[in-house]
Structure formats: C-alpha cells, structure tokens
Design an enzyme around this catalytic site. Structure first.
Site, PDB file in Angstrom:
ATOM      1  N   CYS B 153       0.810  -1.228   0.000  1.00  0.00           N
ATOM      2  CA  CYS B 153       0.000   0.000   0.000  1.00  0.00           C
ATOM      3  C   CYS B 153       0.840   1.275   0.000  1.00  0.00           C
ATOM      4  O   CYS B 153       0.297   2.377   0.034  1.00  0.00           O
ATOM      5  CB  CYS B 153      -0.980  -0.028   1.166  1.00  0.00           C
ATOM      6  SG  CYS B 153      -2.167  -1.375   0.979  1.00  0.00           S
ATOM      7  N   HIS B 283      -1.231   8.448   6.285  1.00  0.00           N
ATOM      8  CA  HIS B 283      -1.695   7.157   5.764  1.00  0.00           C
ATOM      9  C   HIS B 283      -3.085   6.871   6.351  1.00  0.00           C
ATOM     10  O   HIS B 283      -3.978   6.468   5.626  1.00  0.00           O
ATOM     11  CB  HIS B 283      -0.685   6.073   6.127  1.00  0.00           C
ATOM     12  CG  HIS B 283      -0.937   4.760   5.483  1.00  0.00           C
ATOM     13  ND1 HIS B 283      -1.081   4.603   4.131  1.00  0.00           N
ATOM     14  CD2 HIS B 283      -1.086   3.512   6.013  1.00  0.00           C
ATOM     15  CE1 HIS B 283      -1.297   3.328   3.845  1.00  0.00           C
ATOM     16  NE2 HIS B 283      -1.306   2.648   4.975  1.00  0.00           N
ATOM     17  N   HIS B 320      -9.593   2.367   1.500  1.00  0.00           N
ATOM     18  CA  HIS B 320      -8.151   2.279   1.265  1.00  0.00           C
ATOM     19  C   HIS B 320      -7.956   1.758  -0.160  1.00  0.00           C
ATOM     20  O   HIS B 320      -8.199   0.581  -0.429  1.00  0.00           O
ATOM     21  CB  HIS B 320      -7.513   1.345   2.289  1.00  0.00           C
ATOM     22  CG  HIS B 320      -6.018   1.362   2.288  1.00  0.00           C
ATOM     23  ND1 HIS B 320      -5.273   1.796   1.212  1.00  0.00           N
ATOM     24  CD2 HIS B 320      -5.126   1.000   3.241  1.00  0.00           C
ATOM     25  CE1 HIS B 320      -3.986   1.690   1.501  1.00  0.00           C
ATOM     26  NE2 HIS B 320      -3.881   1.220   2.724  1.00  0.00           N
TER      27      HIS B 320
END
Lengths: 271, 393
Positions: B153, B283, B320
């Site tokens: 990610c 994040h 996400h």
C-alpha cells in the site's frame, strides 16, 4: 558500484559450480527444473512460503560467498531492492484455489499476507534486520537491470552504504499457466534465487536500451535456462568469476531489452 | 547518513478515477463536500463475506477499443490516463516517455479468471502484476522505461519517487507515474479473514475507529524536469524516500521505525525541516494500531510543531485504495495548495486521547499549504514518504 559478491541458488544446485554447460541438454525432456525447499526451520518460518525461504537462503549464500556475517548488512544503511516477474504466483494461486474448494476461511488470515509480492523481501528484512531504503519491482530480466541501476544511484547519492539486489522466481505451482503464456518465456524454466551485495565505488552506471543480448545474457540462457528476473544477477556472478572488466549485462522482458555496463576497477569519475 | 539533495521534479498535471468521482475535478469536489464513496459491492459476489462494502467504482468508461471483459486494472489506469491527457499533453518522443506505476494487486483478478473457465493465453499473461503497466505504455505509446512497483500500500509513493529518479538520470523526458488497484474478490476475502475490515464507518484517528474498508481507483501524475516543464503545473516533488520495518510480515512495526526513517530521509532529500511543513497527508487507515503508531511517528519527526500542522486522512470517503492511495493523497496535497482548502478527515467525530494532533475534523479548512508531507505504509514493512510543494494560486 562494486560487486562484493553474488549468492546463487538454482534448480541445478547452489553456486556457479552446480551449473551445467548446456541447460537444455541437461534438462532433457524436463521443461521445469525445480529448486528444493531449503532447510530453514524454526517457528518464524513455519508459515513462510517456499519462495520466501529461497529469498532468505539466497542472502545466506551471498554472505558465505562474500565471507561476511549477518551483522555486516543489518540496519538502516543497507538498501534492499527486490525483483520478481512471477514469484508471487504460487501463493496467489494457492489462496484462490483454497477458497474455491473449501470456503471462505480456508487459506485464511495466516496465509493472505504471503500473497503479496512484498512477503519475500519482508522475510529477508526480518531475518537480517534490514531497515534501509526498500524498493520492489515487478518484471523479468529488464526489471533487474533497472534494479541494479537504482542500487547504483542510491550508492552514488549516499542514500545507503550498501545495497542488496535480490531476485526470486518459482515456476512449479504455475507451470500450466507458464505453458499457456509461452511467448513470454523460454525453456527449460529453472527456479532460482540470487542476491548481489553492491558497494560504492567504480564508475557510475546507467541502464539503457540495448539492441541485442550481451554475451553474458546468452551465457546465462545457455548454461542455466529461463530464470526471468534472476538472470542478470547470475550474469553478474559469471562476470565476477571470470574477472570480466568491463562487463555488460543485458536483460529482456516483454520485448524490451536493457543494458548495464560496469567496471570492476574502483577508479574513475562519478556521474 | 545524509543523502545529497537532488534536483526537484515538476508535477505537471494529474488524472484520477476514484469511488467519489470519475475525474480529478470530481475527486476534489467529493473530498471537500465530504462525499462517501463506500457502498455495497455489486461487481462480484460478497454474500459469504463478513464485510460486503467498499469503495467500488460503479461506472467505468472503458477506453476506445477496450473489451468489456478485459482487465479491470488496465481499465482503471486507462481512465486515469485519459483524464490526465485531457489536462496535459505528452510532449516528448515515444522513446523518452516512461511509465512507473505502483500496485498491491496487479492483475490478480486476471489470475482468478485464468484459473477458472477462461483458459486463454491472454488471461494467463494478464496475471503478471506488471501487465497493466505495459498495457498503459502501449496506450500512451511510451517506449522508454516501463516499471511496476509493488511495495504493497506504499506502492504509489514509491512509484512516483522511482519516476522522479528516471528523470534525474535522464532516462526519460516525461514520466507518467502513480498507482492503481482494483477491488476484487481476492483482496476482499483476504482482508475479510484478516478481520481488518470494519462493519462500521471508516473513522481515521477517531476514538471509535475499528478498521478499514477497501476501495479501488487509479491516480497518475505527469512528471518532468524543471527545464522541460510547461509554465502551467501542479507543483514539485522535492523529496521521496522509502524504508523497511524489518519487523513483521503483515503488521506495522510497533514503534513505526520504518515510517519514521522514510519521512526523515524524504525531508532530508527535500532539504526541509519540520518548520517548513505546512500540511501532512497521513496514511490514516483507521485501524486502531496504524493511527496510533503514525501519530507517534509524526510527533517525533515534527517535534514541537506537530500539534500546529494540520493533517488529514482521506480514506474515510474512498476506502483504502491500496496501490492508488499514496498517489491520490499526493495529488490531494497539490490540489489543497491550488484551491486553498484542506479536505477534512471524513468519519472523525470523537477525538482519541492517543491521537491528539490536528486532524482537520468535521469540515474542510481554509488554508493554503505550500509544502506538504505525504506518508504511506503497507504489508511486508513497506514505508514511503513524499515531500511535495504545491503551486500557490
């Protein structure tokens, strides 16, 4: 950059000495030369995939080759650049097929993280305490040429004090898929893991397009077979063993061929 | 170790497709109006999963010539590229155009199909994670370097950094860089069994946060050297860095050591200090662990200024988006500079005593950050950070 050593495992055995003179002749009717699972034990590796173990074992082979202990690469000053074309295929397939056959919990929480391409270098970083710059590239031999160029850039800029370029390729679990996409690969498919330790010094290097395969690329294909992302690192091991100076590595993937030229001598201008 | 400061790279323009908008303008509008892109997943079966919601893109306009049953990842990248090309042009010879894209999942949905009834060679070849990047290169007639980065990610951030390095090395004159990922059954099932997905709303940095939801999308930026860039531009990439945790296969390092190292190295490369940072795009996954660790890391890195710098997470409305996340977040930083607005952290309503920074809750804030820090982390201990400078309107 300078090459401090290359650790090498292939389906033929460990190191250059295990390689046959001619891979196709040695393979005979076999289209795939698998790599035996390395004898790494302990609780931490209980769930690790075969390809993760290959990655860790290749780094141990490198340390033996270079005469170094693990402490020589631990910490934040060692960069790790990992490359693979399809080293995640086995774990991805296992996860998909487990679900199809046995329901949603199968192959579950303990195994899903191992489907990520980052699982293999992650096991390496954990095993050797690596906390430096970290890049993962997906692709065949041309991507490894790019990785070596990236390592050289990091060393030249001082982003790291040393760099590991690691490649792992497994084929056994997805052999039928490789057979379908055979225009992308040559035969025999030879499972491999290779890791080079690179240090500052020598001339700056730059990857760039190449018209044709270098003698080293041809030698790797002839002696080892198809190892995808591992091929340039095997070529580097051959160049070091032969004392080639200068050397030229090339690598091809999806119709694109890249070259990287280097010298063993430490003198010369930086780029 | 202090790396040399390197030449900054211009971010000429951007393109995107997201669950809250099918182009860059809609993405920005969605962020500042607090659009919620989370919905029941409709594209594949989810009836057997514990969590059945995500940031799914309901309508994907396929590029000309694309097959409806083709690779969805390539479709997303194509849509983002079409948006990028509507705003910028690729004024470089094909051999001097490069592609660098990040992805956590690549063409894994093609592998699912290749293992099913579709036994074609095309489907098997599409299962390689770098297939969508090469499809994009063909679409953009890019014959320079074509690279796929897969640092989970953090992939989008690493890809933008690698793209900038190609320019600094004079390997290309223009680089299309960014990230993408598809919401598919493979990843939904994986995160479902990991119990990382929440059944509630995604609430980054909120006291009640209980996990993330996944989303899909693609985001691309056009990078050029200062000397080659047009006057019209979004901003500059001043620094980038990555670092590994060396800690755990799936969980973040409990002290965030890798993330901290990446942020410090990116700031060093950019030649900036905490006093220069105007905004942080976190994040901010909304997992109990990530948000607490990230808060601690930012406090250490930014020191006394940590509490004064606004920071946000946009995962509350998008989910996400994995490989796309960092690229979307970097673009958001640049748009914040352009528009003089910092999007709020959707879903954050009740402060967590352990997360005690200024997360821009409840509504967007009128502020025009010049210099932004964007942070990313992923499976396998992958961490990356970008330092970008927006072009002030």
């Amino acid at each position: 950059m300078r090459v401090a050593g290359v650790g090498l495992l292939t389906g033929w055995g460990e190191g250059l000495a295990a390689l046959p003179a001619h891979a196709r002749r040695a393979a005979g009717s076999r289209s795939l030369i698998p790599l035996a699972a390395p004898p790494l034990g302990g609780e931490r590796f209980r769930r690790a995939t075969r390809e993760c173990l290959f990655g860790v074992t290749a780094v141990y082979a490198l340390l033996r080759e270079a005469g170094l202990g693990s402490e020589a690469i631990a910490g934040g000053d060692t960069a790790l650049i990992y490359v693979t074309a399809g080293g995640y295929g086995a774990s991805n397939r296992a996860f998909i097929e487990a679900a199809a056959s046995a329901g949603r919990e199968s192959g579950g929480a303990l195994y899903f993280p191992y489907t990520a391409p980052s699982a293999i270098p992650a096991e390496v970083t954990i095993e050797f305490g690596l906390r430096g710059p970290y890049v993962i590239l997906i692709g065949g031999a041309a991507a490894t040429i790019e990785a070596l160029g990236q390592a050289d850039r990091m060393l030249a800029e001082g982003t790291c004090a040393r760099a590991l370029v690691l490649a792992v390729e497994t084929f056994a679990e997805c052999a039928d898929l490789y057979a379908r996409g055979r225009w992308l690969v040559e035969w025999p498919l030879v499972e491999a893991a290779a890791c080079a330790l690179l240090l500052p010094g020598g001339n700056g290097m730059m990857a760039g397009p190449a018209e044709r395969a270098s003698p080293l690329e041809e030698a790797v294909r002839r002696r080892v077979g198809e190892t995808l992302a591992c091929a340039p690192l095997i070529g580097l091991a051959l160049a070091c063993a032969a004392g080639d100076d200068p050397w030229e590595l090339t690598g091809q993937w999806r119709g694109r061929r890249l070259a990287l030229r280097g010298e063993r001598s430490p003198a010369g201008p930086r780029r | 170790m202090a790396p040399l400061r390197t030449e900054s790279v211009v971010i000429v323009g951007a393109g995107a497709i997201t669950p809250i908008g099918s182009d860059l303008d809609a993405f920005w509008s969605g962020l500042v109006t607090g659009s919620d892109g989370i919905s029941l997943i409709e594209r594949f079966p989810v009836g057997d999963l514990r969590v059945r919601r995500g940031g799914e893109i309901k309508k994907l306009s396929l590029p000309d010539g694309a097959s409806p049953d083709g690779c969805r990842a390539s479709g997303l990248l194509g849509a983002a590229a079409a948006d990028l090309l509507a705003r910028t042009s690729l004024d470089a010879a094909p051999a001097r155009r490069a592609i660098v894209v990040g992805t956590a999942l690549g063409g894994v949905e093609e592998l699912e199909r290749a293992l099913g009834p579709d036994r074609t060679a095309r489907r098997a070849a599409g299962a390689f994670y770098d297939s969508p990047a090469h499809a994009l290169a063909r679409r953009l007639d890019a014959r320079g370097p074509v690279l796929t980065v897969s640092t989970a990610c953090a992939s989008g951030a690493t890809a933008i950094g690698v793209g900038a390095d190609l320019l600094r090395d004079d390997r290309a004159d223009l680089v299309v860089a960014g990230g993408y990922d598809v919401l598919c059954r493979f990843v939904m099932r994986g995160f479902d069994v990991l119990r990382s997905l929440t059944r509630e709303r995604v609430r980054p940095f909120d006291r009640r946060r209980s996990g993330l939801l996944l989303g899909e999308g693609a985001a691309l930026v056009l990078l050029a050297r200062e000397t080659d860039a047009p006057h019209e531009r979004l901003g500059r990439l001043l620094g980038h860095a990555s670092a590994s945790d060396g800690s755990h296969i799936a969980a973040p390092d409990p002290d965030g050591r890798g993330l901290e190292a990446a942020i410090r190295a990116a700031m060093r490369q950019a030649g900036v200090t905490a006093g220069d940072v105007d905004f942080v795009s976190a994040h901010g996954t909304a997992t109990p662990l990530n948000d607490r660790i990230e808060t601690g890391v930012l406090k250490r890195v930014l020191g006394a200024r940590a509490g004064q710098i606004p920071l946000n997470s946009i995962k509350g409305g998008l989910g996400h988006t994995m490989g796309a996340a960092a690229a979307l977040e970097a673009i958001m930083c640049l748009l914040a500079s352009r528009h003089g607005t910092i999007p709020h952290t959707l879903g954050l309503e009740e402060p967590d005593p352990e997360c005690d920074l200024d997360y821009v809750p409840l509504s967007p804030r009128a502020a025009r950050p010049r210099l932004s820090l964007s942070t990313s982390a992923g499976f396998g201990g992958c961490n990356a950070a970008l330092v970008v400078e927006g072009r002030l309107a």
